[in-house]
Write a protein that holds these residues in place. Sequence first.
Motif, PDB file in Angstrom:
ATOM      1  N   MET A 153       0.827  -1.205   0.000  1.00  0.00           N
ATOM      2  CA  MET A 153       0.000   0.000   0.000  1.00  0.00           C
ATOM      3  C   MET A 153       0.861   1.255   0.000  1.00  0.00           C
ATOM      4  O   MET A 153       0.497   2.264  -0.618  1.00  0.00           O
ATOM      5  N   ILE A 154       2.004   1.211   0.688  1.00  0.00           N
ATOM      6  CA  ILE A 154       2.899   2.371   0.682  1.00  0.00           C
ATOM      7  C   ILE A 154       3.326   2.695  -0.744  1.00  0.00           C
ATOM      8  O   ILE A 154       3.248   3.850  -1.191  1.00  0.00           O
ATOM      9  N   TRP A 155       3.771   1.688  -1.481  1.00  0.00           N
ATOM     10  CA  TRP A 155       4.199   1.904  -2.856  1.00  0.00           C
ATOM     11  C   TRP A 155       3.017   2.296  -3.744  1.00  0.00           C
ATOM     12  O   TRP A 155       3.153   3.119  -4.658  1.00  0.00           O
ATOM     13  N   THR A 156       1.849   1.733  -3.469  1.00  0.00           N
ATOM     14  CA  THR A 156       0.669   2.046  -4.269  1.00  0.00           C
ATOM     15  C   THR A 156       0.251   3.504  -4.091  1.00  0.00           C
ATOM     16  O   THR A 156      -0.033   4.208  -5.066  1.00  0.00           O
ATOM     17  N   VAL A 157       0.208   3.976  -2.844  1.00  0.00           N
ATOM     18  CA  VAL A 157      -0.161   5.374  -2.585  1.00  0.00           C
ATOM     19  C   VAL A 157       0.840   6.315  -3.255  1.00  0.00           C
ATOM     20  O   VAL A 157       0.454   7.330  -3.851  1.00  0.00           O
ATOM     21  N   ALA A 158       2.130   5.982  -3.155  1.00  0.00           N
ATOM     22  CA  ALA A 158       3.151   6.823  -3.796  1.00  0.00           C
ATOM     23  C   ALA A 158       2.942   6.877  -5.305  1.00  0.00           C
ATOM     24  O   ALA A 158       2.969   7.952  -5.916  1.00  0.00           O
ATOM     25  N   ALA A 159       2.702   5.698  -5.918  1.00  0.00           N
ATOM     26  CA  ALA A 159       2.517   5.654  -7.369  1.00  0.00           C
ATOM     27  C   ALA A 159       1.255   6.387  -7.794  1.00  0.00           C
ATOM     28  O   ALA A 159       1.268   7.166  -8.766  1.00  0.00           O
ATOM     29  N   VAL A 160       0.167   6.179  -7.069  1.00  0.00           N
ATOM     30  CA  VAL A 160      -1.107   6.824  -7.428  1.00  0.00           C
ATOM     31  C   VAL A 160      -1.011   8.336  -7.269  1.00  0.00           C
ATOM     32  O   VAL A 160      -1.520   9.093  -8.114  1.00  0.00           O
ATOM     33  N   SER A 161      -0.365   8.807  -6.214  1.00  0.00           N
ATOM     34  CA  SER A 161      -0.250  10.251  -6.013  1.00  0.00           C
ATOM     35  C   SER A 161       0.558  10.896  -7.134  1.00  0.00           C
ATOM     36  O   SER A 161       0.214  11.994  -7.604  1.00  0.00           O
ATOM     37  N   VAL A 162       1.608  10.228  -7.582  1.00  0.00           N
ATOM     38  CA  VAL A 162       2.396  10.759  -8.695  1.00  0.00           C
ATOM     39  C   VAL A 162       1.584  10.746  -9.983  1.00  0.00           C
ATOM     40  O   VAL A 162       1.556  11.731 -10.735  1.00  0.00           O
ATOM     41  N   LEU A 163       0.903   9.636 -10.249  1.00  0.00           N
ATOM     42  CA  LEU A 163       0.106   9.532 -11.473  1.00  0.00           C
ATOM     43  C   LEU A 163      -1.015  10.576 -11.490  1.00  0.00           C
ATOM     44  O   LEU A 163      -1.313  11.156 -12.533  1.00  0.00           O
ATOM     45  N   LEU A 164      -1.631  10.833 -10.334  1.00  0.00           N
ATOM     46  CA  LEU A 164      -2.666  11.850 -10.262  1.00  0.00           C
ATOM     47  C   LEU A 164      -2.111  13.236 -10.594  1.00  0.00           C
ATOM     48  O   LEU A 164      -2.705  13.989 -11.375  1.00  0.00           O
ATOM     49  N   SER A 165      -0.966  13.559 -10.007  1.00  0.00           N
ATOM     50  CA  SER A 165      -0.364  14.872 -10.258  1.00  0.00           C
ATOM     51  C   SER A 165       0.021  15.025 -11.720  1.00  0.00           C
ATOM     52  O   SER A 165      -0.216  16.084 -12.333  1.00  0.00           O
ATOM     53  N   VAL A 166       0.605  13.980 -12.301  1.00  0.00           N
ATOM     54  CA  VAL A 166       1.002  14.036 -13.713  1.00  0.00           C
ATOM     55  C   VAL A 166      -0.235  14.153 -14.606  1.00  0.00           C
ATOM     56  O   VAL A 166      -0.264  14.934 -15.566  1.00  0.00           O
ATOM     57  N   ALA A 167      -1.285  13.380 -14.280  1.00  0.00           N
ATOM     58  CA  ALA A 167      -2.507  13.427 -15.083  1.00  0.00           C
ATOM     59  C   ALA A 167      -3.130  14.814 -15.031  1.00  0.00           C
ATOM     60  O   ALA A 167      -3.525  15.376 -16.063  1.00  0.00           O
ATOM     61  N   PHE A 168      -3.238  15.398 -13.832  1.00  0.00           N
ATOM     62  CA  PHE A 168      -3.797  16.738 -13.705  1.00  0.00           C
ATOM     63  C   PHE A 168      -2.939  17.749 -14.458  1.00  0.00           C
ATOM     64  O   PHE A 168      -3.460  18.686 -15.075  1.00  0.00           O
ATOM     65  N   TYR A 169      -1.623  17.586 -14.403  1.00  0.00           N
ATOM     66  CA  TYR A 169      -0.703  18.484 -15.099  1.00  0.00           C
ATOM     67  C   TYR A 169      -1.009  18.489 -16.597  1.00  0.00           C
ATOM     68  O   TYR A 169      -1.128  19.546 -17.228  1.00  0.00           O
ATOM     69  N   TYR A 170      -1.175  17.296 -17.183  1.00  0.00           N
ATOM     70  CA  TYR A 170      -1.403  17.210 -18.620  1.00  0.00           C
ATOM     71  C   TYR A 170      -2.816  17.630 -18.995  1.00  0.00           C
ATOM     72  O   TYR A 170      -3.046  18.134 -20.101  1.00  0.00           O
ATOM     73  N   ILE A 171      -3.786  17.432 -18.097  1.00  0.00           N
ATOM     74  CA  ILE A 171      -5.139  17.925 -18.368  1.00  0.00           C
ATOM     75  C   ILE A 171      -5.129  19.445 -18.474  1.00  0.00           C
ATOM     76  O   ILE A 171      -5.714  20.035 -19.397  1.00  0.00           O
ATOM     77  N   VAL A 172      -4.470  20.093 -17.515  1.00  0.00           N
ATOM     78  CA  VAL A 172      -4.364  21.554 -17.561  1.00  0.00           C
ATOM     79  C   VAL A 172      -3.621  21.988 -18.818  1.00  0.00           C
ATOM     80  O   VAL A 172      -3.993  22.977 -19.470  1.00  0.00           O
ATOM     81  N   LEU A 173      -2.581  21.247 -19.186  1.00  0.00           N
ATOM     82  CA  LEU A 173      -1.804  21.579 -20.384  1.00  0.00           C
ATOM     83  C   LEU A 173      -2.677  21.505 -21.630  1.00  0.00           C
ATOM     84  O   LEU A 173      -2.607  22.378 -22.515  1.00  0.00           O
ATOM     85  N   ALA A 174      -3.533  20.476 -21.711  1.00  0.00           N
ATOM     86  CA  ALA A 174      -4.415  20.331 -22.878  1.00  0.00           C
ATOM     87  C   ALA A 174      -5.433  21.460 -22.936  1.00  0.00           C
ATOM     88  O   ALA A 174      -5.691  22.029 -24.013  1.00  0.00           O
ATOM     89  N   VAL A 175      -6.025  21.805 -21.786  1.00  0.00           N
ATOM     90  CA  VAL A 175      -6.980  22.918 -21.745  1.00  0.00           C
ATOM     91  C   VAL A 175      -6.289  24.220 -22.109  1.00  0.00           C
ATOM     92  O   VAL A 175      -6.842  25.064 -22.829  1.00  0.00           O
ATOM     93  N   GLU A 176      -5.061  24.379 -21.645  1.00  0.00           N
ATOM     94  CA  GLU A 176      -4.297  25.596 -21.945  1.00  0.00           C
ATOM     95  C   GLU A 176      -4.079  25.743 -23.447  1.00  0.00           C
ATOM     96  O   GLU A 176      -4.261  26.831 -24.013  1.00  0.00           O
ATOM     97  N   ARG A 177      -3.693  24.660 -24.104  1.00  0.00           N
ATOM     98  CA  ARG A 177      -3.441  24.731 -25.544  1.00  0.00           C
ATOM     99  C   ARG A 177      -4.692  25.148 -26.309  1.00  0.00           C
ATOM    100  O   ARG A 177      -4.638  26.002 -27.208  1.00  0.00           O
ATOM    101  N   ARG A 178      -5.815  24.540 -25.947  1.00  0.00           N
ATOM    102  CA  ARG A 178      -7.062  24.863 -26.643  1.00  0.00           C
ATOM    103  C   ARG A 178      -7.481  26.318 -26.391  1.00  0.00           C
ATOM    104  O   ARG A 178      -7.891  27.034 -27.311  1.00  0.00           O
ATOM    105  N   THR A 179      -7.381  26.742 -25.141  1.00  0.00           N
ATOM    106  CA  THR A 179      -7.818  28.094 -24.781  1.00  0.00           C
ATOM    107  C   THR A 179      -6.954  29.155 -25.448  1.00  0.00           C
ATOM    108  O   THR A 179      -7.457  30.118 -26.029  1.00  0.00           O
TER     109      THR A 179
END
Length: 524
Positions: free
Chosen positions: A488-514
Motif C-alpha cells: 500500500m505504501i508503494w501504491t499510494v506513492a505511485a497513485v499520487s504521482v500519477l494523479l499529479s502528472v494526469a492533472f498536469y497534462y489535463i491543464v496543459l491540454a486545456v491551456e493549448r485549446r484556450t
Amino acid sequence: MSSHNTSLAAAIRNILVVIVVWEIVGRMDWVAGGALPGLSEILIRFWTDLGDYPGHIWATVYASSLGFLIGNTLAIAAGIVFVLSPTLLRLTRGVNIAVFALPPIAIAPILVLTLSGMAPRVTLAALGVYFVTMSATVIGLSQYDTRSADLVRAYGGGNWLVMKLVRLRGAVPDILGGLRVAAPNAVLGAILAEFGGGGRWGLGTYLLGSLGRGEPERLWGIGLAATVIAGLSYAIFAVISNRILGSTRSVTLNTAIPSAGEYPKYSRPVRLLISAGTLMLPFLLWWAFIKLTGVPDLIAKTPFGVIDYLFLSEGSASARSKLLDALLQTLPITALGMAAGLIFAFLLAISSRMFPGFLRTFMPIALVTQTMPLVALTPLLVLILGRGYSVTLWVTISVTFFPAFVLLAQGIQRVPHSVLELPRAYGASAWKEMRMVSIPAALPYLFASTRLTVPRALLGVMIAEWLATGTGLGNLLNRSRGYLDYGMIWTVAAVSVLLSVAFYYIVLAVERRTLAHFGMQQAE
C-alpha cells in the motif's frame, strides 16, 4: 528618499506591526486558548530548549545542503544535455514531470525503506530542487544572443564552444533564479525525510517528538527555526543574484519547458516511438531503482508488484477498497483548496496592480508562510484550527497561492504600457482596463500557475491528512507504515504521482485549446 528606500522602510514597518500585534494577541490568549503564544513566550522557550537545537539544526542543514548541491549539479548538467539534444529532452519529459509532481510525503517512506543513514534525507532534498533548477537552466540556455553565437561559429566554434562562451553566460540570471527558488525546497525535503525516517537528529525528528506534549511554544520555536533556515537559504541566493546581476535584472522564473516547435521534425513512426519511450521511461527507472538497491521484494515493489498488489493478489479487493475510499476523501478537498488558492492568488495579483501599497503590506507575511516548511506549519495550524477539514483547506491554500500569485502578478505587470494607453485614451476606468486588457493578457500565466499548483495542492492535503485529520491518502500512507503494508505504501506513492502528472497534462491540454482560441502562443 529613493523608491527602494521607501519600499524597505515600508516593509520594516509592516514587519514591526505584525510582531506587535502577534505579541498582544498571544499574551492575551485570544487564539484557541493560547494555541498562538506571544513571540516573547516562544523566544523564552527557545532559549530554555537552546541546548537541543544545535544537533537537530546541524543534521537538517547538512542533509539539505548536500542534497541541494547534488540535486542542482545534476539539474544544471541535465539542462545542458537537454539543450544540446532536444530529442533527449522530449524523451525524458515524463521523468521530469514525474519528479516535479512527486509529493515528498509519499516518496519519503519509500526512500526510508530502500536507503539507509542520511541517504533518504539527501535524496529527497535533491529531488526537491532538481526540476526547478533544470527548467531554469533549459530556459536560460534556450534564450541566448544568436548574434554572439553566429560570431563564435564564424570563427570555427562548434555547439559546445557556443554553449561555453554564449549560452552559459547568458543563462546565469535564470540559473541563479532557479537556485533561489530551489533552496527552501531542499530544506523541506530534508525535514520531511527526517519526520518519517526514525533518525535521532533533525528538526523533523524534534518536531515529531514534540507533537504530543501540548507545548505550543516549543512547536512554534521549531517551526520558526525551520523557517529561518529556509529563509536564509532563499536570501543567500537573492543577495548573490543582486550582487552579480544588479538589482534591476529580473530573477523571476518561468517554470515551463521550451515549446515543441524547437524540436527536430520527425516522421510519424519516430514520433510514436519517442512518445512510447516518454511513457515507459519513468516505469523503467522505477524498476531499475528497485533492482540496483537490492531491497527484498517483500519491501520494495516494482511496477508489476504494485499491479499484482492491486489486482491479482488475494487481498487486492480490500486494497482497492481502501485506496478508493481514501481517494474520495482526498480529491474533493484538493480540488477545492487549489481553486480557492488560485482565486486568492488572482485577487492578490489584481490588487498588486491597482493598489501597490497593499502588496508592500502583504508580502512580508506571505514570505513567512512560504519559507516555513509545511511539516512545521501544519501542527501550528492544528493548534489554532483543530483537526477538521478547515486545517486541510488552509494548508492547501497556503501552499498554492504564493507561486500562483507571483506568476499572475508577473503576467499582469508585463502588459506593455502602449497597450494600456488605448482604453485609457477612451476614458476606460482602471477596472475596465484591467478586465479588458490586463487579465486576458495574463491568461498564459494563469495556466502556468495552475500547472504549478496541482502537485503542491495534493502535497498540502496529504500532509494535513497525515498530521491532522486522519483521513484520505495521507492517513492511509501513515497507517500503512504502521502496519508494515509495503504494497500500500508503494501504491499510494505511485497513485499520487500519477494523479499529479494526469492533472498536469489535463491543464496543459486545456491551456493549448484556450490559448489557441484567443490566438496566443503557449510558453510550454
